[in-house]
Design an enzyme around this catalytic site. Structure first.
Site, short mmCIF file in Angstrom:
data_model
loop_
_atom_site.label_atom_id
_atom_site.label_comp_id
_atom_site.label_asym_id
_atom_site.label_seq_id
_atom_site.Cartn_x
_atom_site.Cartn_y
_atom_site.Cartn_z
N ASP A 148 0.84 -1.21 0.00
CA ASP A 148 0.00 0.00 0.00
C ASP A 148 0.86 1.25 0.00
O ASP A 148 0.65 2.17 0.80
CB ASP A 148 -0.95 -0.02 1.20
CG ASP A 148 -1.81 -1.27 1.23
OD1 ASP A 148 -1.26 -2.37 1.45
OD2 ASP A 148 -3.03 -1.17 1.03
N HIS A 202 -3.46 -3.94 2.49
CA HIS A 202 -4.83 -3.44 2.50
C HIS A 202 -5.17 -2.59 3.72
O HIS A 202 -5.68 -1.48 3.58
CB HIS A 202 -5.80 -4.62 2.37
CG HIS A 202 -7.17 -4.24 1.89
ND1 HIS A 202 -7.38 -3.28 0.92
CD2 HIS A 202 -8.41 -4.69 2.24
CE1 HIS A 202 -8.70 -3.17 0.70
NE2 HIS A 202 -9.34 -4.00 1.49
N VAL A 203 -4.92 -3.11 4.91
CA VAL A 203 -5.17 -2.35 6.13
C VAL A 203 -3.93 -1.47 6.36
O VAL A 203 -2.81 -1.99 6.42
CB VAL A 203 -5.38 -3.29 7.33
CG1 VAL A 203 -5.60 -2.49 8.59
CG2 VAL A 203 -6.55 -4.22 7.05
N HIS A 204 -4.14 -0.15 6.46
CA HIS A 204 -3.00 0.77 6.51
C HIS A 204 -2.44 0.85 7.92
O HIS A 204 -2.55 1.87 8.61
CB HIS A 204 -3.41 2.14 5.96
CG HIS A 204 -3.88 2.08 4.55
ND1 HIS A 204 -4.60 3.06 3.93
CD2 HIS A 204 -3.73 1.10 3.61
CE1 HIS A 204 -4.86 2.71 2.69
NE2 HIS A 204 -4.36 1.52 2.48
N TYR A 260 -2.00 4.26 -6.28
CA TYR A 260 -3.19 5.01 -5.85
C TYR A 260 -3.60 6.07 -6.86
O TYR A 260 -4.25 7.06 -6.52
CB TYR A 260 -2.99 5.62 -4.45
CG TYR A 260 -3.05 4.58 -3.36
CD1 TYR A 260 -1.98 3.71 -3.16
CD2 TYR A 260 -4.17 4.45 -2.54
CE1 TYR A 260 -2.03 2.73 -2.19
CE2 TYR A 260 -4.22 3.46 -1.57
CZ TYR A 260 -3.15 2.60 -1.40
OH TYR A 260 -3.21 1.62 -0.44
N ASN A 276 -6.69 -3.82 -4.48
CA ASN A 276 -7.93 -3.20 -5.00
C ASN A 276 -7.64 -1.91 -5.78
O ASN A 276 -8.39 -1.56 -6.69
CB ASN A 276 -8.92 -2.93 -3.86
CG ASN A 276 -8.34 -2.13 -2.73
OD1 ASN A 276 -7.32 -2.54 -2.16
ND2 ASN A 276 -8.95 -1.00 -2.40
N HIS A 277 -6.55 -1.21 -5.45
CA HIS A 277 -6.23 0.00 -6.22
C HIS A 277 -5.64 -0.30 -7.59
O HIS A 277 -5.34 0.61 -8.35
CB HIS A 277 -5.31 0.92 -5.42
CG HIS A 277 -6.04 1.61 -4.29
ND1 HIS A 277 -6.82 2.73 -4.50
CD2 HIS A 277 -6.16 1.32 -2.98
CE1 HIS A 277 -7.36 3.11 -3.35
NE2 HIS A 277 -6.98 2.26 -2.41
N ASP A 301 -1.58 -2.70 -3.97
CA ASP A 301 -1.88 -1.27 -3.91
C ASP A 301 -0.61 -0.45 -4.16
O ASP A 301 0.10 -0.05 -3.24
CB ASP A 301 -2.56 -0.86 -2.59
CG ASP A 301 -4.03 -1.25 -2.57
OD1 ASP A 301 -4.50 -1.84 -3.56
OD2 ASP A 301 -4.69 -0.97 -1.56
N HIS A 335 -11.16 -1.04 10.27
CA HIS A 335 -11.15 -0.85 8.83
C HIS A 335 -10.89 -2.19 8.13
O HIS A 335 -9.97 -2.91 8.49
CB HIS A 335 -10.06 0.16 8.47
CG HIS A 335 -10.43 0.99 7.29
ND1 HIS A 335 -11.53 1.83 7.29
CD2 HIS A 335 -9.86 1.11 6.07
CE1 HIS A 335 -11.60 2.44 6.13
NE2 HIS A 335 -10.62 2.02 5.36
N HIS A 336 -11.72 -2.50 7.14
CA HIS A 336 -11.59 -3.75 6.37
C HIS A 336 -11.79 -4.99 7.23
O HIS A 336 -11.38 -6.09 6.84
CB HIS A 336 -10.23 -3.84 5.66
CG HIS A 336 -9.96 -2.72 4.71
ND1 HIS A 336 -10.88 -2.31 3.77
CD2 HIS A 336 -8.88 -1.92 4.54
CE1 HIS A 336 -10.36 -1.31 3.07
NE2 HIS A 336 -9.16 -1.05 3.53
N HIS A 349 -3.52 -9.58 -0.98
CA HIS A 349 -3.73 -8.19 -0.58
C HIS A 349 -4.58 -8.05 0.68
O HIS A 349 -4.23 -7.36 1.62
CB HIS A 349 -4.32 -7.37 -1.73
CG HIS A 349 -4.41 -5.91 -1.40
ND1 HIS A 349 -3.30 -5.16 -1.11
CD2 HIS A 349 -5.47 -5.09 -1.25
CE1 HIS A 349 -3.67 -3.92 -0.82
NE2 HIS A 349 -4.98 -3.85 -0.89
FE LIG Z 1 -6.15 -2.06 -0.45
#
Ligand SMILES: [Fe+2]
Ligand SMILES: *[C@@H]1O[C@H](CO)[C@@H](O)[C@H](O)[C@H]1NC(C)=O
Ligand SMILES: *[C@@H]1O[C@H](CO)[C@@H](O)[C@H](O)[C@H]1NC(C)=O
Ligand SMILES: *[C@@H]1O[C@H](CO)[C@@H](O)[C@H](O)[C@H]1NC(C)=O
Ligand SMILES: *[C@@H]1O[C@H](CO)[C@@H](O)[C@H](O)[C@H]1NC(C)=O
Length: 469
Positions: free
Chosen positions: A168, A356-358, A200, A234-235, A197, A328-329, A319
């Site tokens: 990410d 995925h999870v930042h 972005y 996903n990005h 990711d 989140h997520h 991911h």
């Molecule tokens: Fe993601």
């Protein structure tokens, strides 16, 4: 059995359950109390030094490499020429040799909404020697540029090797800090395992693909010199039928090629490579993965092929994490967990890395595979055949950190902290590997979290259980 005896045994059961649930609650997981500056970091401006276009007419830019075959004797070199196609040839030579080899690649372009890409070149160099430094040159005339890489040692069980873990990433000032920390980490990473990711660009109006180009220029300083092993996030989907772009993954698949055919995969989104003492399986959270799907069938055939005598370390990249205790997520990886976790335990996967999870999170070795809808066994339990799950989606993109966590910290979660950073997996031999996580605020050598990983197949305790079977 008398009524009293039945009540008594019931009471005993209740007490046992209470003790069990108390021990569930008083888990030893750590939620770091580290305090960070949570200012949202913007993307670096277009005129930043990291986005500078190399000088010279039609000079190659965005140079990056990845593994090009199944065992590490091949390299895919990719780059972009902005003005005209130019040459898709790579010249290369071993460090102590005057003999130049040449490999011929191909060039492509793509359009996305009203954006037209530069000339994207992909060239695979095959049959290199193991453990050798090679120089390579792309471009022609005064605009030619030289880089170098080192091939991995021959695949074998006790070959030490170091992998960087980045996810990410994006292109903010934090992203630049993450990359800088990775580069200056004294445990030098030799290959990046990138868990999805990338740029972005899709966060911009009309998915401004110029931000794919800036990302390519930003990461070149590392990705031109060591392979980055790609996972789609996903990005990368860039699905925008409203812009006339209904084909998922268009920019990503045109720009980032992977050696999927070498592992009999039919898609660039799932594939495997061997590198040194590892067998790395890349999966796609955003491609069909249910039973009978191409990804499922591929993995079903793939896992039995892994020979732990040859590659003791079995690593999976994806991911979306299967175990995540951030809000989140939360549970986004659940359907994938239900389908694949049983295999990960059966085949004793050592580590599953996800993004995925930042934030950062490391799990205990747990599994949750006993549930069958009616038996109620739906709580993760300690399982020494299970992988460690590591979320490393903390590269530092423009969406910022996620700080909200589920409370109390579930017992499967060993350590969690919302800071940007990177990881290094330092494989020592067939039994021992060391994983360290570095947060960007610390010095380059400081590990905020670390763990010795004992190989699931070769560590002494595992050996005795294998022998006993
Ligand atoms: Fe993601
Ligand atoms: C693409 O369309 C957007 C929105 O209309 C506009 O702002 C942008 O300048 C256009 N870019 C090109 C290359 O035409
Ligand atoms: C990015 O990091 C590099 C290496 O630390 C530094 O030279 C450069 O100036 C940084 N650029 C930006 C825009 O922060
Ligand atoms: C596994 O790898 C070892 C070491 O390379 C080799 O000797 C052995 O034959 C392989 N086993 C299988 C089943 O291929
Ligand atoms: C494997 O590496 C670990 C950690 O460096 C070391 O303690 C162990 O002795 C090594 N095993 C062998 C067989 O060399």
């Amino acid at each position: 059995m008398g009524v009293l005896a039945r009540d008594l045994s019931c009471l005993v059961l209740v007490v046992v359950c209470l003790i069990l649930s108390v021990s569930e609650l008083c888990n030893c997981g750590i939620t770091s109390s580290y305090l960070r500056n949570d200012d949202l970091s913007l993307d670096m401006p277009l005129d930043s030094d990291v986005f500078r276009v190399p000088p010279g007419y039609n000079a190659p830019q965005q140079v990056h490499i990845t593994q090009g075959d199944h065992v590490g004797k091949g390299v895919i070199v990719s780059w972009v020429t902005p003005d005209e196609p130019g040459s898709s040839t790579v010249l290369y030579w071993a460090e102590n040799s005057q003999l130049k080899g040449r490999a011929d690649g191909f060039v492509l372009t793509y359009k996305y909404f009203n954006y037209t890409s530069g000339y994207i070149h992909h060239c695979t160099i095959n049959n290199l020697e193991f453990d050798t430094k090679y120089y390579y040159e792309v471009g022609i005339g005064n605009s030619a540029r030289q880089f170098w890489f080192r091939t991995p040692p021959k695949v074998g069980p006790d070959v030490p090797y170091t992998f960087g873990l980045i996810g990410d990433l994006g292109q903010t000032h934090d992203s630049n800090r993450t990359l800088t920390h990775y580069e200056l980490n004294p445990t030098k990473g030799q290959t990046v395992l990138f868990v999805g990711d990338l740029s972005y660009a899709d966060d911009y109006p009309f998915h401004d693909n110029n931000r794919w180009d800036t990302w390519g220029r930003f990461t070149e300083r590392n990705a031109a010199y060591q392979p980055w092993i790609w996972t789609a996030g996903n990005h990368e989907i860039d699905f925008a039928p409203n812009l006339g772009e209904p084909i998922p993954f268009k920019p990503y698949t045109n720009r980032y090629h992977v050696p999927y055919k070498a592992s009999d995969s039919t898609s660039p989104f799932w594939y495997s490579i061997k590198r040194a003492s590892t067998y790395i399986i890349v999966m796609s959270s955003y491609s069909a993965y249910g039973k009978y799907t191409p990804q499922y069938k591929w993995l079903e055939n793939e896992l039995p092929k892994v020979n732990r005598t040859e590659t003791p370390w079995l690593i999976v990249l994806m991911h979306s994490p299967l175990y995540n205790s951030y809000v989140h997520h939360y549970m986004e990886g659940e359907t994938m967990r239900v389908i694949y976790e049983e295999w990960f335990v059966e085949y004793k996967v050592d580590v599953v890395f996800a993004g995925h999870v930042h934030a950062y999170e490391r799990s205990e070795r747990v599994s949750n595979i006993a549930y069958n809808i009616v038996n109620g066994l739906c709580t993760p339990i300690s399982d020494q055949s299970a992988p460690v799950y590591i979320t490393i989606g903390d590269g530092g993109n423009l969406e910022g950190l996620v700080t909200e966590m589920t409370e109390p910290q579930p017992s499967y979660s060993a350590y969690r902290e919302a800071s940007f950073g990177h990881g290094i997996l330092d494989i020592k031999n067939r039994t021992h590997a060391y994983f360290g996580w570095n947060r960007n605020q610390d010095g380059y050598a400081v590990e905020a979290d670390s763990i010795w990983l004992l190989n699931r197949y070769w560590s002494p305790s595992e050996r005795s259980s294998v022998a006993a079977q």
